[in-house]
Design a protein around this motif. Structure first.
Motif, short mmCIF file in Angstrom:
data_model
loop_
_atom_site.label_atom_id
_atom_site.label_comp_id
_atom_site.label_asym_id
_atom_site.label_seq_id
_atom_site.Cartn_x
_atom_site.Cartn_y
_atom_site.Cartn_z
N ASP A 125 0.82 -1.21 0.00
CA ASP A 125 0.00 0.00 0.00
C ASP A 125 0.86 1.27 0.00
OD1 ASP A 125 -2.64 0.86 -0.22
OD2 ASP A 125 -2.81 1.26 1.92
N GLY A 126 1.90 1.30 0.81
CA GLY A 126 2.78 2.45 0.89
C GLY A 126 3.74 2.58 -0.28
N GLU A 127 3.80 1.55 -1.13
CA GLU A 127 4.69 1.55 -2.28
C GLU A 127 4.01 2.03 -3.56
OE1 GLU A 127 7.97 0.61 -2.22
OE2 GLU A 127 7.78 0.43 -0.04
N PRO A 142 2.66 4.19 -6.51
CA PRO A 142 3.12 5.47 -7.04
C PRO A 142 2.11 6.58 -6.72
CG PRO A 142 2.53 3.97 -8.83
CD PRO A 142 2.39 3.21 -7.56
N PRO A 143 2.53 7.83 -6.77
CA PRO A 143 1.65 8.95 -6.40
C PRO A 143 0.36 9.02 -7.21
CG PRO A 143 3.91 9.72 -6.66
CD PRO A 143 3.87 8.28 -7.10
N ASP A 144 0.37 8.54 -8.44
CA ASP A 144 -0.83 8.61 -9.27
C ASP A 144 -1.71 7.36 -9.17
OD1 ASP A 144 0.93 6.96 -10.61
OD2 ASP A 144 0.52 7.80 -12.58
N ALA A 146 -4.05 4.79 -6.48
CA ALA A 146 -4.76 4.77 -5.20
C ALA A 146 -5.67 3.55 -5.17
CB ALA A 146 -5.59 6.04 -5.04
#
Length: 78
Positions: free
Chosen positions: A45-47, A49-51, A53
């Protein structure tokens, strides 16, 4: 929701005689896909990428490379 067909080789065809590792991909009647795999949501989950979700009801699922490679020929182009 209804499974129409398996996409790719069955777990047994990929060498899972024990039933301990059975990732699988299925095509559904509405044209979407369902995947059986290992839930790795907490690990990845924390890995993301920013785009990318995921909603609270979604999970990140790991399938083996062999599962996806063997499914390639059965995945429709459109």
């Amino acid at each position: 929701m209804k499974i129409v067909r398996r996409i790719g080789a069955s777990p047994r065809e990929r060498g899972s005689a024990s039933g301990q590792t059975c990732p699988d991909i299925f095509e559904l009647a509405d044209g979407s896909f369902a995947v059986i795999g290992t839930d790795v949501t907490e690990k990845l989950d924390g890995e993301l990428p920013p785009d990318a979700a995921r909603a609270d009801h979604e999970r990140i699922v790991r399938i083996t490379r062999a599962t996806l490679v063997r499914a390639k020929a059965d995945i429709p182009d459109a």
